[in-house]
Design an enzyme around this catalytic site. Structure first.
Site, PDB file in Angstrom:
ATOM      1  N   ARG A 111      28.103 -47.402 -55.465  1.00  0.00           N
ATOM      2  CA  ARG A 111      27.657 -47.129 -56.823  1.00  0.00           C
ATOM      3  C   ARG A 111      27.377 -45.631 -56.960  1.00  0.00           C
ATOM      4  O   ARG A 111      27.108 -44.942 -55.968  1.00  0.00           O
ATOM      5  CB  ARG A 111      26.367 -47.902 -57.148  1.00  0.00           C
TER       6      ARG A 111
ATOM      7  N   LYS B 275      20.236 -61.920 -62.160  1.00  0.00           N
ATOM      8  CA  LYS B 275      21.413 -61.680 -62.984  1.00  0.00           C
ATOM      9  C   LYS B 275      22.254 -62.935 -63.194  1.00  0.00           C
ATOM     10  O   LYS B 275      23.398 -62.855 -63.630  1.00  0.00           O
ATOM     11  CB  LYS B 275      22.261 -60.564 -62.363  1.00  0.00           C
TER      12      LYS B 275
ATOM     13  N   PRO C 146      25.552 -55.602 -65.668  1.00  0.00           N
ATOM     14  CA  PRO C 146      24.327 -55.617 -66.471  1.00  0.00           C
ATOM     15  C   PRO C 146      23.068 -55.699 -65.619  1.00  0.00           C
ATOM     16  O   PRO C 146      23.065 -56.262 -64.517  1.00  0.00           O
ATOM     17  CB  PRO C 146      24.489 -56.890 -67.317  1.00  0.00           C
ATOM     18  N   GLU C 147      22.004 -55.119 -66.139  1.00  0.00           N
ATOM     19  CA  GLU C 147      20.709 -55.195 -65.478  1.00  0.00           C
ATOM     20  C   GLU C 147      20.081 -56.567 -65.736  1.00  0.00           C
ATOM     21  O   GLU C 147      20.486 -57.309 -66.634  1.00  0.00           O
ATOM     22  CB  GLU C 147      19.795 -54.096 -66.025  1.00  0.00           C
TER      23      GLU C 147
END
Length: 265
Positions: free
Chosen positions: A251, A51, A2-3
């Site tokens: 990524r 985060k 998640p951002e």
């Protein structure tokens, strides 16, 4: 993963539901924490740092949680059916009118509140910090430019540089700066990169929907993120995808070969 805006919103929702109330049930289903019982403690508040989430309790105790790839906190009314299976539950925090359930929270730790910095002190400035200042921006720029030859996409993802950017915002910031994710940090104005990252996160911090284009319509929320093979919303060129980084840090990176000149995978 998640951002930062997703974690920020989760933290505020938990804070609204739990803060100022006493736990009727405080159960942690984690091997290292299975014997801990938080029942009877007052919830003082919930805050996010990049985060990371910290739920603070009376007695100077904090519960640290991190979503990783599949973790989440859900809020329910008492007696309401949970939306994920019970074997994924790692935490249950219940007050008289709400039940907070943490699913697939692989990272859980109970620690003295005064020691929270032990887990997040290495992070760069939190782009969603409520006390964000010129000093925060200057420190973010300093960290970003510490290695001017580093690939911009990797630098933005490094939480030690700035805290909160994930793969979505990495792709969109690079697009809006008109450079490929593999371009060096020195190819952009670092202050603009920091300000743009914060601007995009702030734009989505108070809603679950994430848009970097200003449009919430399905298929038009993002310029290049997860648009492989689709037309660039700016020029119509097919969006491409490639790998960036190595090992556990690898990524995918999305970019428009026309709008974003520079090195590619």
């Amino acid at each position: 993963m998640p951002e930062g805006d997703t974690v920020f919103l989760a933290g505020h929702r938990l804070d609204d539901a739990l803060a100022g109330k006493t736990l009727l049930r405080g159960e942690l289903r984690h091997p290292r924490l299975a014997t801990a019982d938080l029942s009877g403690r007052a919830v003082l508040g919930v805050r996010s740092v990049g985060k990371h989430l910290f739920t603070r309790f009376s007695g100077g105790l904090s519960l640290h949680s991190h979503f990783r790839m599949d973790g989440a906190w859900h809020l329910y009314r008492p007696g309401e059916k949970w939306r994920r299976p019970g074997h994924q539950v790692r935490a249950v925090l219940a007050v008289p009118d709400r039940v907070a359930v943490g699913f697939a929270l692989h990272d859980l730790e109970l620690l003295p509140t005064e020691q929270e910095d032990r887990l997040v002190g290495h992070l760069g400035p939190d782009l969603l910090a409520e006390d964000w200042s010129d000093a925060h921006e200057a420190e973010a720029v300093r960290r970003l430019t510490a290695d001017p030859d580093r690939e911009l996409g990797l630098a933005l993802l490094d939480q030690r540089v700035v805290a909160g950017v994930g793969n979505l915002y990495k792709a969109e910031v690079c697009f809006l700066l008109r450079v490929s994710p593999w371009s060096p940090v020195s190819a952009v104005d670092p202050r603009e990169a920091v300000r743009l990252s914060r601007k995009l996160l702030l734009a989505n911090a108070w809603r679950p929907e994430q848009s970097t284009t200003g449009v919430l319509a399905r298929g038009r929320q993002h310029w290049v993120f997860e648009r492989t093979g689709k037309p660039c919303l700016r020029c119509g060129t097919r969006v491409r995808v490639g790998g960036q980084g190595e090992g556990v840090l690898e990524r995918v990176a999305y970019w428009c070969p026309k709008c974003q000149p520079g090195p590619i995978a």
